[in-house]
Design a protein around this motif. Structure first.
Motif, PDB file in Angstrom:
ATOM      1  N   ASN A 138       7.027   4.392  -6.998  1.00 11.02           N
ATOM      2  CA  ASN A 138       5.975   4.274  -6.068  1.00 11.02           C
ATOM      3  C   ASN A 138       6.487   6.359  -6.290  1.00 11.02           C
ATOM      4  O   ASN A 138       8.257   5.838  -6.365  1.00 11.02           O
ATOM      5  CB  ASN A 138       5.739   4.284  -5.114  1.00 11.02           C
ATOM      6  N   MET A 145       9.707  -4.426  -6.139  1.00 11.61           N
ATOM      7  CA  MET A 145       8.658  -3.224  -7.065  1.00 11.61           C
ATOM      8  C   MET A 145       8.285  -3.663  -8.342  1.00 11.61           C
ATOM      9  O   MET A 145       8.851  -3.621  -8.910  1.00 11.61           O
ATOM     10  CB  MET A 145       8.827  -1.889  -6.632  1.00 11.61           C
ATOM     11  N   ALA A 197      15.508   1.478  -0.149  1.00 17.26           N
ATOM     12  CA  ALA A 197      14.330   1.958  -0.372  1.00 17.26           C
ATOM     13  C   ALA A 197      14.328   2.075  -2.130  1.00 17.26           C
ATOM     14  O   ALA A 197      13.586   2.041  -3.384  1.00 17.26           O
ATOM     15  CB  ALA A 197      13.816   3.586  -0.005  1.00 17.26           C
ATOM     16  N   CYS A 257      12.026   3.024   5.452  1.00 18.77           N
ATOM     17  CA  CYS A 257      14.054   3.543   4.344  1.00 18.77           C
ATOM     18  C   CYS A 257      14.507   4.623   4.380  1.00 18.77           C
ATOM     19  O   CYS A 257      15.043   5.375   4.375  1.00 18.77           O
ATOM     20  CB  CYS A 257      14.076   2.664   3.552  1.00 18.77           C
ATOM     21  N   TYR A 258      12.865   5.578   4.100  1.00 18.19           N
ATOM     22  CA  TYR A 258      12.955   6.949   3.065  1.00 18.19           C
ATOM     23  C   TYR A 258      13.349   8.113   4.706  1.00 18.19           C
ATOM     24  O   TYR A 258      13.929   8.706   5.046  1.00 18.19           O
ATOM     25  CB  TYR A 258      11.775   7.284   2.416  1.00 18.19           C
ATOM     26  N   HIS A 274       8.212  -0.447   4.810  1.00 25.27           N
ATOM     27  CA  HIS A 274       9.611  -0.873   4.350  1.00 25.27           C
ATOM     28  C   HIS A 274      10.327   0.420   3.794  1.00 25.27           C
ATOM     29  O   HIS A 274      11.003   1.090   3.635  1.00 25.27           O
ATOM     30  CB  HIS A 274       9.693  -1.516   3.285  1.00 25.27           C
ATOM     31  N   PHE A 275       9.398   1.285   2.608  1.00 26.35           N
ATOM     32  CA  PHE A 275       9.537   1.915   1.669  1.00 26.35           C
ATOM     33  C   PHE A 275       9.507   3.048   2.479  1.00 26.35           C
ATOM     34  O   PHE A 275      10.485   3.802   3.024  1.00 26.35           O
ATOM     35  CB  PHE A 275       8.748   2.308   0.827  1.00 26.35           C
ATOM     36  N   ILE A 314       7.639   7.188  -3.036  1.00 22.86           N
ATOM     37  CA  ILE A 314       8.870   7.248  -2.068  1.00 22.86           C
ATOM     38  C   ILE A 314       9.935   7.329  -2.439  1.00 22.86           C
ATOM     39  O   ILE A 314      11.020   7.450  -2.511  1.00 22.86           O
ATOM     40  CB  ILE A 314       8.335   6.323  -0.961  1.00 22.86           C
ATOM     41  N   ALA A 315       9.921   5.876  -4.068  1.00 18.72           N
ATOM     42  CA  ALA A 315      10.769   5.755  -4.345  1.00 18.72           C
ATOM     43  C   ALA A 315      11.499   6.791  -5.090  1.00 18.72           C
ATOM     44  O   ALA A 315      13.038   6.831  -5.143  1.00 18.72           O
ATOM     45  CB  ALA A 315      10.993   4.445  -5.587  1.00 18.72           C
ATOM     46  N   ARG A 320       4.941  -1.497   2.228  1.00 17.81           N
ATOM     47  CA  ARG A 320       4.674   0.770   1.419  1.00 17.81           C
ATOM     48  C   ARG A 320       5.993   0.602   3.190  1.00 17.81           C
ATOM     49  O   ARG A 320       6.205   1.535   3.307  1.00 17.81           O
ATOM     50  CB  ARG A 320       3.479   1.018   1.610  1.00 17.81           C
ATOM     51  N   ALA A 341      13.998  -1.924  -3.362  1.00 17.04           N
ATOM     52  CA  ALA A 341      13.694  -2.360  -3.023  1.00 17.04           C
ATOM     53  C   ALA A 341      12.797  -3.587  -4.111  1.00 17.04           C
ATOM     54  O   ALA A 341      12.605  -2.172  -5.412  1.00 17.04           O
ATOM     55  CB  ALA A 341      12.764  -2.191  -1.929  1.00 17.04           C
TER      56      ALA A 341
END
Length: 422
Positions: free
Chosen positions: A212, A208, A203, A180-181, A176-177, A214-215, A174, A206
């Motif tokens: 999610n 998963m 992102a 990146c975002y 990492h996401f 965020i993606a 999480r 990645a």
């Protein structure tokens, strides 16, 4: 309060030797419940402890104090205590209880956000990251909190101090996401669209197991930045997770429609698509980027002309690029020349534009230094990847999971990550 007084005496009596700190750590862990039960009365005891010497003890008391809601009257003193602690604390000691340090820093971040002063949290949080990290290659859970403060304060350049690090160690996916975002958003704010696209790409692609939020938000911006920068949205690389491949487009349909309209190159159709989905773009806080997408269509239409014609009148450019007048065509061409997006000269006497080849000969000192820097960076990354590959090849857990399917992951099957992001 005698138990806390005794504990503080123990903290003051122990110094920096590893044995004493280890003993104190055990004692503090046994006393956590007692500290939390007296959370609202710990402030006077904090003033009796030197955070630079007795870091571990101070950290346990500060975390216990912050575990309870902090009144508005106490907020200012709490923030000052945290800033002083972060600046003076012992790196070795906070790493004995990293979860406590992270908790204090996150509460500090929440407090400066609630007060509406995110700028005040930027320098302390950057210091906290550096003290928590074992190397600049490690992504901590505080990275995303720091970038969020930079975004809220609109202090985008401060975010580059950690975004320019090469990250190879990630503790929680999480983090990492979010890294990146938020990194993509900061680079968008600085109009560093190539770097923004790199962050958003990381992102979206990645690993998963389930899609999610965020993606999804990252993919919306990935589409918009791709159109602004390159005039098209690339297909997903093969290493993208199946969850993203199956679901991302269905969750971002207005943006997919926008990209499809863009591909047809007709400004009227693109404007109609923007108008139809304007409320959605507005609620996603992406309307500003969408307007830049609309503007970039004219730019990319003009760029395509340079691949076909040597000379063209401003009137013809206005017609083909669907601009309102030769004057508007002239202003856009001039801006593109200034930005280095095309190479051309305008003869204002007869209204003709002559397109030229890129004059770069790749032999200046500056270009040589840039190429050398890129080569050196690639060599470092290559060595790091070789080391990681060797480590994975010997990891029993990895080998047991990959089993006979290892051949499926031949590097030749992987789409390359864009190298322009160097």
């Amino acid at each position: 309060m005698e138990s806390v007084e005794v504990l503080v005496a123990h903290i003051q009596g122990l110094f920096r030797s590893s044995d004493e700190v280890s003993q104190l750590h055990s004692l503090l862990k046994q006393s956590e419940d007692a500290l939390r039960s007296h959370a609202d009365r710990l402030v006077p005891f904090l003033s009796q402890i030197d955070p630079s010497i007795h870091t571990l003890g101070y950290l346990f008391l500060l975390e216990a104090y912050s575990s309870e809601s902090i009144s508005r009257e106490e907020t200012s003193g709490f923030l000052l205590s945290v800033v002083e602690f972060i600046n003076s604390c012992s790196t070795e000691q906070i790493r004995l209880a990293p979860e406590k340090f992270i908790s204090v820093c996150k509460i500090f971040k929440d407090q400066v956000m609630q007060l509406g002063v995110p700028m005040q949290g930027i320098a302390p949080m950057r210091m906290a990251i550096r003290k928590l990290q074992t190397s600049t290659e490690q992504l901590t859970t505080l990275h995303s909190d720091y970038l969020l403060l930079c975004l809220l304060a609109k202090c985008y350049k401060a975010g580059l101090s950690i975004l320019d690090d090469d990250i190879f160690e990630v503790d929680h996916l999480r983090d990492h996401f979010l890294y990146c975002y938020y990194g993509g958003m900061i680079n968008i704010g600085l109009k560093r669209f190539e770097k923004a696209l790199e962050c958003l790409h990381n992102a979206v692609t990645a690993p998963m197991t389930t899609l999610n939020a965020i993606a999804v938000e990252a993919y919306k911006k990935y589409i918009l930045v791709s159109l602004i920068l390159n005039g098209q949205v690339p297909s997903f690389p093969k290493y993208t997770s199946s969850a993203a491949l199956r679901n991302l487009k269905s969750y971002t349909q207005p943006y997919v429609d926008l990209a499809n309209s863009y591909a047809r190159g007709k400004s009227s159709e693109l404007e109609a698509c923007v108008q139809t989905n304007q409320e959605k773009f507005q609620s996603d806080s992406n309307l500003g980027l969408v307007k830049q997408v609309l503007s970039s269509l004219y730019k990319h239409n003009i760029q395509r002309l340079t691949q076909t014609y040597l000379t063209l009148s401003l009137q013809d450019i206005a017609n083909v690029a669907q601009l309102n007048s030769p004057k508007e065509a002239e202003m856009r061409v001039l801006q593109m020349i200034q930005d280095g997006e095309i190479f051309a000269t305008i003869n204002q006497k007869d209204g003709m534009v002559s397109f030229h080849e890129d004059p770069e000969q790749y032999k200046t000192c500056g270009m040589t230094e840039h190429i050398d820097f890129s080569i050196q960076r690639l060599m470092v990354l290559s060595k790091k990847l070789s080391s990681l590959d060797e480590h994975l090849s010997c990891d029993p857990t990895y080998l047991s999971k990959i089993g006979k399917e290892r051949q499926r992951f031949d590097f030749d099957e992987f789409d390359s990550v864009p190298h322009k992001f160097m």
